[in-house]
Design an enzyme around this catalytic site. Sequence first.
Site, PDB file in Angstrom:
ATOM      1  NE  ARG A 106      -3.666  -5.651   0.967  1.00 41.50           N
ATOM      2  CZ  ARG A 106      -3.049  -4.750   1.739  1.00 41.50           C
ATOM      3  NH1 ARG A 106      -2.060  -4.016   1.259  1.00 41.50           N
ATOM      4  NH2 ARG A 106      -3.388  -4.595   3.006  1.00 41.50           N
ATOM      5  CG  ASP A 151      -3.483  -3.400  14.246  1.00 42.04           C
ATOM      6  OD1 ASP A 151      -2.947  -3.191  13.147  1.00 42.04           O
ATOM      7  OD2 ASP A 151      -4.714  -3.509  14.385  1.00 42.04           O
ATOM      8  NE  ARG A 154       5.017  -1.213  11.855  1.00 44.64           N
ATOM      9  CZ  ARG A 154       4.862  -0.384  12.886  1.00 44.64           C
ATOM     10  NH1 ARG A 154       4.104  -0.727  13.902  1.00 44.64           N
ATOM     11  NH2 ARG A 154       5.454   0.792  12.883  1.00 44.64           N
ATOM     12  CB  SER A 201       0.209  -4.241   7.949  1.00 48.76           C
ATOM     13  OG  SER A 201      -0.465  -3.041   7.684  1.00 48.76           O
ATOM     14  NE  ARG A 233       7.969  -1.221   4.591  1.00 48.12           N
ATOM     15  CZ  ARG A 233       7.600  -1.811   5.714  1.00 48.12           C
ATOM     16  NH1 ARG A 233       6.791  -2.817   5.695  1.00 48.12           N
ATOM     17  NH2 ARG A 233       8.078  -1.404   6.855  1.00 48.12           N
ATOM     18  N   GLY A 275       0.834  -1.205   0.000  1.00 49.91           N
ATOM     19  CA  GLY A 275       0.000   0.000   0.000  1.00 49.91           C
ATOM     20  C   GLY A 275       0.869   1.256   0.000  1.00 49.91           C
ATOM     21  NE  ARG A 332      -3.396  11.181  -8.854  1.00 44.07           N
ATOM     22  CZ  ARG A 332      -4.418  11.859  -8.341  1.00 44.07           C
ATOM     23  NH1 ARG A 332      -4.650  11.839  -7.064  1.00 44.07           N
ATOM     24  NH2 ARG A 332      -5.216  12.545  -9.123  1.00 44.07           N
TER      25      ARG A 332
HETATM   26  N1  HPA Z   1      -7.873  -2.188  10.314  1.00 41.77           N
HETATM   27  C1  HPA Z   1      -7.804  -2.061   8.985  1.00 41.77           C
HETATM   28  N2  HPA Z   1      -6.683  -2.224   8.310  1.00 41.77           N
HETATM   29  C2  HPA Z   1      -5.569  -2.524   8.994  1.00 41.77           C
HETATM   30  C3  HPA Z   1      -5.569  -2.667  10.369  1.00 41.77           C
HETATM   31  C4  HPA Z   1      -6.789  -2.507  11.059  1.00 41.77           C
HETATM   32  O1  HPA Z   1      -6.847  -2.632  12.295  1.00 41.77           O
HETATM   33  N3  HPA Z   1      -4.302  -2.953  10.769  1.00 41.77           N
HETATM   34  C5  HPA Z   1      -3.544  -2.970   9.655  1.00 41.77           C
HETATM   35  N4  HPA Z   1      -4.317  -2.729   8.575  1.00 41.77           N
END
Ligand code: HPA
Length: 237
Positions: A87, A204, A217, A90, A24, A20, A43
Site C-alpha cells: 500500500r 498532516d 505532498r 498518506s 493516483r 487509495g 467503478r
Molecule cells: N486520519 C485518517 N487517515 C488519514 C489522515 C488522518 O488524519 N491523514 C491522511 N490519512
Amino acid sequence: MSIHIAAPEGAIAPRVLLPGDPLRAKFIAENYLDDAKKYNDVRGMYGFTGTYKGIPVTVQGTGMGMPSHAIYVHELINSYGVKTLVRVGSCGSLQPEVKIRDVVMGLSASTNSSMVPQRFNGMSFAPTADWQLVSKAAERAAELGLNLKCGNILSSDTFYDEDPDIWKLWAKYGVMAVEMEAAALYTLAARFGVKALCLLTVSDSLVTKEVTTSEEREKTFTQMMELALETVIRVEG
Ligand code: HPA
C-alpha cells in the site's frame, strides 16, 4: 474476471502497489512504469500493469477505508494470484517526532475497526507487515538516504471522530500515525499466505495541526514511490 476487477487472466502482475486514490494509480502508471496498460475501470477504480526496471508491476486503486480496500485485496489475491502487495498512501502524524513529509513504514497496524476482531470471534489479532518486505524497504531506504520512520500505525474506520482527541489514547501507546487501510491488508495477507507492507507519507499532523501543500505532498510522494518500487522488485514475486 472477478466481481470488482474486470481483468483478463494474466493482466495483473504478482507484485502490486495499492494507492487509495484511483487517479493516483493512473499517475503512478504514467510516471513510474514503462508500457503501462489499463486493465480495469469498473467503478472508476483504475488498475494498470507495466514494468519497473523490466519487472512487471501492477498498480490498483482501492478506495478509502478498510471495507473497500479489502474487496480489492481479496480479489487480487484469490482471483489473480497476487503474491506481494504494497500500500502506498498518506497518513496523519500522532507523534511530535513524526514530521510532515516523513515517510512511515507500518510494522504493525492497530485498529478501531470491527473488521479484524470479527474474524476472530472478538479476540484481537496483531496485523503485521511481512518481514522480507520490511527488511528490504529498510535496507533500500538507508541506501537512498531516506529517514524512514518505522512502527505501529493506526488503521481507523473514521476520519472525523465524535471525540476529536481520541487519537491521543493511541499516541500514548507510541502509535506513530493514522491511516485507514493497513490492518485489513495485513490481516488478509496473513490469511492467504502472501506478503504485504504499508508505506505512507505524512500529509498532516494531529499534533501540530499542520497540513501539507500539494507541492510538498508531491515531493514526499516521489520518495515513497521510489522506495515502494525498489522494494517490490527485491522480493520473489
Ligand atoms: N486520519 C485518517 N487517515 C488519514 C489522515 C488522518 O488524519 N491523514 C491522511 N490519512
